[in-house]
Design a protein around this motif. Sequence first.
Motif, PDB file in Angstrom:
ATOM      1  N   PRO B 150     -42.567  18.681 -31.092  1.00 19.16           N
ATOM      2  CA  PRO B 150     -42.562  17.271 -31.506  1.00 19.16           C
ATOM      3  C   PRO B 150     -41.600  16.469 -30.619  1.00 19.16           C
ATOM      4  N   GLY B 153     -37.834  17.082 -30.271  1.00 18.39           N
ATOM      5  CA  GLY B 153     -37.586  18.464 -30.688  1.00 18.39           C
ATOM      6  C   GLY B 153     -37.388  19.393 -29.501  1.00 18.39           C
ATOM      7  N   ARG B 154     -37.356  20.706 -29.785  1.00 16.77           N
ATOM      8  CA  ARG B 154     -36.996  21.680 -28.761  1.00 16.77           C
ATOM      9  C   ARG B 154     -37.982  22.834 -28.659  1.00 16.77           C
ATOM     10  N   SER B 155     -38.834  23.026 -29.653  1.00 19.22           N
ATOM     11  CA  SER B 155     -39.653  24.240 -29.651  1.00 19.22           C
ATOM     12  C   SER B 155     -41.070  23.973 -30.157  1.00 19.22           C
ATOM     13  N   PRO B 156     -42.016  24.828 -29.753  1.00 19.40           N
ATOM     14  CA  PRO B 156     -43.430  24.572 -30.050  1.00 19.40           C
ATOM     15  C   PRO B 156     -43.727  24.573 -31.543  1.00 19.40           C
ATOM     16  N   LEU B 157     -44.515  23.626 -31.979  1.00 15.03           N
ATOM     17  CA  LEU B 157     -44.862  23.491 -33.392  1.00 15.03           C
ATOM     18  C   LEU B 157     -46.331  23.104 -33.561  1.00 15.03           C
TER      19      LEU B 157
END
Lengths: 343, 343
Positions: B150, B153-157
């Motif tokens: 997102p 953000g920092r990581s895949p979602l």
Amino acid sequence: MDEAVKLSLDEAWTLSVDILEGHGYSAAHAAAIARSVVAAQGDECHSHGLYRLIDCVRTLRHGGVDPRAVPEVIDQAPGVVRVDARGGCSLLAFETGREHLVEKARSYGVAVLAVNNAFHFSALWPEVESLAERGLVALAMTPSHAYVAPAGGRSPLMGTNPIAFSWPRPDGMPFTFDFATSVVARGEVELHRRAGKRIPEGWALDAEGRPTADPTAALAGALLPFGGHKGSVLSMMIELLAGPLIGDRLGHQTQPANGSGEGTPQHGEFLLALDPRSFLGPDAEARLQQAEALFEGVVVQGARLPSQRRHAARERSQAEGVAIPAELYDELVELRDGDGAQP
Amino acid sequence: MDEAVKLSLDEAWTLSVDILEGHGYSAAHAAAIARSVVAAQGDECHSHGLYRLIDCVRTLRHGGVDPRAVPEVIDQAPGVVRVDARGGCSLLAFETGREHLVEKARSYGVAVLAVNNAFHFSALWPEVESLAERGLVALAMTPSHAYVAPAGGRSPLMGTNPIAFSWPRPDGMPFTFDFATSVVARGEVELHRRAGKRIPEGWALDAEGRPTADPTAALAGALLPFGGHKGSVLSMMIELLAGPLIGDRLGHQTQPANGSGEGTPQHGEFLLALDPRSFLGPDAEARLQQAEALFEGVVVQGARLPSQRRHAARERSQAEGVAIPAELYDELVELRDGDGAQP
């Protein structure tokens, strides 16, 4: 805000209604508009807050809105309700059609509310949130006047065309977004111009279709869509759904009211409502709970959910009221008491 | 393309069906998949063309798709039809539900087709275009596996979550777009990695959530959504509508099939259809004509309509057939004739 005037939500409401009724809006229109601008002010969306009352009066003076129009409901199809605003403000038309939309969505699973021939100045989030509060998923869009060039183009064609979405959450405020499909709102460019600041690259073109960092040149030219070609075609979709599909104008077929009688500011709005209970039956509660995993997935990595700031402001405003610039307050009082206002 | 093999559309069709049936897909699934990949190849969308047959066979070998599943149609609500793909490919499920959707849209004005529990690899434009060819306005969306962070953000979602739209035009091909809500497709990053090239700023984060220009680090990290926060929330909307609303998974609740039996690649697809004739009655033709002013407004200033290139390629392919790289052709022939294929 150096000099601010604090108002309770009740005071903000009374001031709004007095201004609107004083200039000739019917009680029904005044109440619908006041609900919208006070809600926006309470959420600290200043650009759609009390400031917009000035626009409502100016548009009326320029013949761009019928302040006493009675919206007409048309049962267009089992899944489609139309409300002809008949030249009045969109907000009363939406409120007039809302329960019809809710009923249709609950009966058929999905339904559309088309608002036609409306003067439209408001944010879309209060409308989609009001549907989410009734347990529905809602999507809304509306064109505005031609201020935005298509990606790869040179001149204004589309409106800033906002799109808003709201999803009901089991414990808390709905997940809601509401954004313009231009890179920025026109108001942002205007603020840069007033402040004598240049605008960032990628916001706008001048009247010859060249990229510009000069806000004055940008206002005479065109804004750019957000996200390049993707945002551009999304904006075109909004023009089509909230225009020809519902029997209304495209953005470039409207103009702001200008007092010459030639302005045709009225256009349409498209609202889609989906009923999770029709889609899911007894699984609806569990599936709404499942959706929370997405919101948690955003928050846990330090990103923000849309409307988080707005919802926090709402809590504050309900307790403490709102604050508006003293200059705006004075202008609103003048609008209430001055020439043109009727006692 | 240095070495290309030319195939007529008939040859491409036969090759596709032979590969799919030879590996165990039912005749109905093979035909639905062949229609999609040949259409994409004919429109020179190489990434969704014959190349995808390799993916269809690999996913089958990894237990990620039931090649003989018979989709089940559920009349969920007057305006909602669900098709449970039962672990099969989404394309046959869509084709199985399409006429139900068309009928509901014509009866109610608006209707939704929800495809559930499907292996999904295809482009969405052939589906929405097929609805526009029946006179409807169509919108489709589907999540994919968690590859996108997102905004902020920092990581895949979220998945790369494509959205497609099609609008019928009185004289000519529908106005159609189909785009991923990530800045770029994952395949683009993979192509940069293979070519030993760095990726532009703004495409991706590494596994620690830092911006990266290294495609290998990007593939281990997360893509970014297009258009910043706006694209990010649009992607979330797609997760919600094509996930929990229709009783199916969010992107991060799926994984590609990996042969371990732990892959859960199946997910949902959400299609909305709107019938201009229900919305507009006898005004429908005039309003579809009015919409042409928007398309003309784009073309006249030198900008492109989406799908213009694709539609031009379609005309060429119908006359001259398609060309695919010799290496891909050899791989497909090997897939047709080699180990694992059944005569």
